[in-house]
Motif scaffolding. Structure first.
Motif, PDB file in Angstrom:
ATOM      1  N   VAL A  58       0.856  -1.188   0.000  1.00  0.00           N
ATOM      2  CA  VAL A  58       0.000   0.000   0.000  1.00  0.00           C
ATOM      3  C   VAL A  58       0.894   1.240   0.000  1.00  0.00           C
ATOM      4  O   VAL A  58       1.893   1.291   0.711  1.00  0.00           O
ATOM      5  CB  VAL A  58      -0.929   0.008   1.238  1.00  0.00           C
ATOM      6  N   ALA A 114     -13.866   5.941   4.406  1.00  0.00           N
ATOM      7  CA  ALA A 114     -13.203   6.621   3.284  1.00  0.00           C
ATOM      8  C   ALA A 114     -13.344   5.818   1.998  1.00  0.00           C
ATOM      9  O   ALA A 114     -13.615   6.380   0.934  1.00  0.00           O
ATOM     10  CB  ALA A 114     -11.738   6.857   3.612  1.00  0.00           C
ATOM     11  N   GLN A 115     -13.205   4.512   2.095  1.00  0.00           N
ATOM     12  CA  GLN A 115     -13.335   3.674   0.906  1.00  0.00           C
ATOM     13  C   GLN A 115     -14.744   3.772   0.314  1.00  0.00           C
ATOM     14  O   GLN A 115     -14.905   3.713  -0.903  1.00  0.00           O
ATOM     15  CB  GLN A 115     -12.982   2.219   1.237  1.00  0.00           C
ATOM     16  N   SER A 116     -15.744   3.932   1.162  1.00  0.00           N
ATOM     17  CA  SER A 116     -17.114   4.111   0.671  1.00  0.00           C
ATOM     18  C   SER A 116     -17.298   5.465  -0.009  1.00  0.00           C
ATOM     19  O   SER A 116     -18.056   5.581  -0.970  1.00  0.00           O
ATOM     20  CB  SER A 116     -18.113   4.000   1.819  1.00  0.00           C
ATOM     21  N   SER A 154      -8.315   7.811   7.872  1.00  0.00           N
ATOM     22  CA  SER A 154      -7.405   7.207   6.902  1.00  0.00           C
ATOM     23  C   SER A 154      -8.127   6.888   5.608  1.00  0.00           C
ATOM     24  O   SER A 154      -9.278   6.432   5.610  1.00  0.00           O
ATOM     25  CB  SER A 154      -6.829   5.916   7.479  1.00  0.00           C
ATOM     26  N   TRP A 155      -7.436   7.088   4.507  1.00  0.00           N
ATOM     27  CA  TRP A 155      -8.001   6.759   3.196  1.00  0.00           C
ATOM     28  C   TRP A 155      -8.244   5.264   3.061  1.00  0.00           C
ATOM     29  O   TRP A 155      -8.979   4.828   2.189  1.00  0.00           O
ATOM     30  CB  TRP A 155      -7.098   7.279   2.075  1.00  0.00           C
ATOM     31  N   LEU A 156      -7.670   4.460   3.967  1.00  0.00           N
ATOM     32  CA  LEU A 156      -7.858   3.011   3.944  1.00  0.00           C
ATOM     33  C   LEU A 156      -9.054   2.565   4.781  1.00  0.00           C
ATOM     34  O   LEU A 156      -9.438   1.404   4.736  1.00  0.00           O
ATOM     35  CB  LEU A 156      -6.590   2.313   4.466  1.00  0.00           C
ATOM     36  N   SER A 157      -9.653   3.475   5.540  1.00  0.00           N
ATOM     37  CA  SER A 157     -10.777   3.120   6.410  1.00  0.00           C
ATOM     38  C   SER A 157     -12.010   2.749   5.587  1.00  0.00           C
ATOM     39  O   SER A 157     -12.175   3.214   4.456  1.00  0.00           O
ATOM     40  CB  SER A 157     -11.109   4.278   7.350  1.00  0.00           C
ATOM     41  N   PRO A 158     -12.892   1.929   6.153  1.00  0.00           N
ATOM     42  CA  PRO A 158     -14.126   1.577   5.425  1.00  0.00           C
ATOM     43  C   PRO A 158     -14.953   2.802   5.024  1.00  0.00           C
ATOM     44  O   PRO A 158     -15.500   2.847   3.918  1.00  0.00           O
ATOM     45  CB  PRO A 158     -14.885   0.695   6.417  1.00  0.00           C
ATOM     46  N   LEU A 182     -14.742   7.551  -1.349  1.00  0.00           N
ATOM     47  CA  LEU A 182     -13.836   7.849  -2.461  1.00  0.00           C
ATOM     48  C   LEU A 182     -14.500   7.574  -3.812  1.00  0.00           C
ATOM     49  O   LEU A 182     -15.088   6.517  -4.023  1.00  0.00           O
ATOM     50  CB  LEU A 182     -12.536   7.052  -2.327  1.00  0.00           C
ATOM     51  N   ILE A 199     -10.234  13.068   4.459  1.00  0.00           N
ATOM     52  CA  ILE A 199      -9.574  11.814   4.103  1.00  0.00           C
ATOM     53  C   ILE A 199      -8.074  12.079   3.968  1.00  0.00           C
ATOM     54  O   ILE A 199      -7.650  12.849   3.101  1.00  0.00           O
ATOM     55  CB  ILE A 199     -10.164  11.239   2.804  1.00  0.00           C
TER      56      ILE A 199
END
Length: 175
Positions: A25, A141-143, A135-139, A145, A121
């Motif tokens: 990552v 943020a992922q939702s 974090s951009w990796l958090s659930p 983005l 983010i």
């Protein structure tokens, strides 16, 4: 238990103050976050470490707190140097006129209960959930983005499935 089977700790076992970067990552960071890490590193090298060394040399007790403090400072210096070397600075201000959510966006959203929340983010080294920095990796943020203002997104979390409505998307302006 026999001491031969007990793992002895060393400086390499120190716990990182933030989650470790998952393998494969990228280490994304905002320009402000990068500057903050550089400033902290410079302070540790120029002020904190020399002060800890001075206190350590003045102390007759080799197991005193200043030595532990020096060890902690050195661990943090190594950590910061490693993270800064691998950092990929992402300037979100290039999206300042956009309505789509990318890294660095500040997003206001509403959940099904009508509660409004605001998050920014950011990279792992910048996260501060209490201040809305996720974090951009958090659930979450992922939702978010890739979504746009006005979009509904689905968040799957340990609490279950939740629909969120994106209200606003903002980016910092270039400085």
């Amino acid at each position: 238990m026999n001491k031969a089977f007990v793992k002895e700790s060393n400086d390499d076992d120190a716990v990182s103050p933030v989650p470790e970067m998952p393998v494969g990552v990228r280490n994304y960071i905002t320009p402000g976050g990068y500057h903050t890490l550089q400033t902290e590193l410079q302070h540790l090298l120029d002020v904190a470490r020399p002060a800890a060394l001075q206190a350590d040399t003045e102390s007759a007790d080799l197991e005193s707190a200043p030595e532990a403090s020096l060890r902690e400072i050195d661990t943090r210096i190594h950590y910061l140097q490693t993270r800064l070397e691998t950092a990929e600075i992402v300037d979100a201000s290039v999206h300042a006129d956009g309505e789509q959510i990318f890294f660095g966006a500040t997003v206001e959203y509403e959940n099904a209960a009508g509660e409004q929340h605001q998050v920014t983010i950011v990279g792992l080294d910048e996260l501060d959930p209490a201040q809305g920095r996720i974090s951009w990796l958090s659930p979450l943020a992922q939702s978010l983005l890739g979504a746009h203002e006005g979009d509904a997104v689905s968040l799957q979390s340990p609490a279950g499935h939740e629909e969120l409505q994106v209200l606003t998307v903002r980016y910092p302006h270039s400085s």
